[in-house]
Design an enzyme around this catalytic site. Sequence first.
Site, short mmCIF file in Angstrom:
data_model
loop_
_atom_site.label_atom_id
_atom_site.label_comp_id
_atom_site.label_asym_id
_atom_site.label_seq_id
_atom_site.Cartn_x
_atom_site.Cartn_y
_atom_site.Cartn_z
N LYS A 106 -36.75 107.83 -31.66
CA LYS A 106 -38.33 107.97 -30.92
C LYS A 106 -38.86 109.06 -31.56
CE LYS A 106 -41.81 105.74 -29.25
NZ LYS A 106 -42.43 106.79 -28.58
N GLU A 113 -45.46 109.62 -37.22
CA GLU A 113 -46.57 109.25 -36.91
C GLU A 113 -47.73 110.23 -36.96
OE1 GLU A 113 -48.38 108.49 -32.57
OE2 GLU A 113 -46.78 106.97 -33.09
#
Length: 320
Positions: A188, A195
């Site tokens: 993550k 991102e």
Amino acid sequence: MHIGMVGLGRMGANLSRRLLRAGHSCVVFDLDMQAVRSLEAEGAVASESLQDLLEKLPSPRVVWVMLPAGKITEDSIRKLSTLMKSGDTIIDGGNTFYKDDIRRGKELAQQGINYVDVGTSGGLWGLERGYCLMIGASNESFQSLEPIFKSLAPGLGSIDRTDPSSQVHSQEEGYLHCGPTGAGHFVKMVHNGIEYGLMQACAEGFDIIKNASKLDHGGEPFAVDASKVAELWRRGSVVSSWLLDLSAKALQQDPQLEAFSGRVQDSGEGRWTIETAVEEGVPANVLSASLFARFRSRETSTFGDKLLSAMRYQFGGHKE
């Protein structure tokens, strides 16, 4: 299954709702009792303390902690560990640094308490779309909790399968056992670093479009509508993405993005990704530049910085 949910903010409340809709039983707790009562009205079991929450769960107990990374999560897990018994499980679904997971997992194992880290992506849209789950756990813990992960994840949906002839695996349904404790939040962390880079590229591109009228090329100046370009690129373009969808929505609602100052925050994962890249000796030019661009935005901001803030607000409700 029966599960306790600690933390009923934007993510924790919707995780609970999705589990309830799938037929699971949720015992919920938050310091904000109004949030607890709201979930109680939707079918959850209310609790007034961590002790009360644990008493309302059958053994072996499973508690999902959905709180901001750092002290509040650390304190909550430490408190839970003093109240739980061997065979119980603590899940951290926030954005914890993976090295903290490894430490916690070892500490809790001495008490016989299982620890699972779940990188959770989906933001405000996860309730309806489902959550992408990156899981670090022992094989036994993953298998026992898989019904929960399966209920929270999006499922196969309408996305074309990469290999239609193969057996369906969990990653195609939106959840993956990434490895032992810490592996979920490690994946993550890298996800959020990527991102940052994707968002920065999008923001810089629209900044160039927004400033097209400044070009002096001897002809009629360009007056390109950024909101229309965003809508155009959503349809058939190789750069189409959910982030582009959110950009189009933000630009349609507020073409000048006047509601945003362009002061872009970072929540830690981008920094951890760069630190990890340094440890590994792996070049991460784009990811590091996107992080440093956020630092710069706090001194002087551009239209692109405003779009970054707008994207963060659209997918996660993050305010400047």
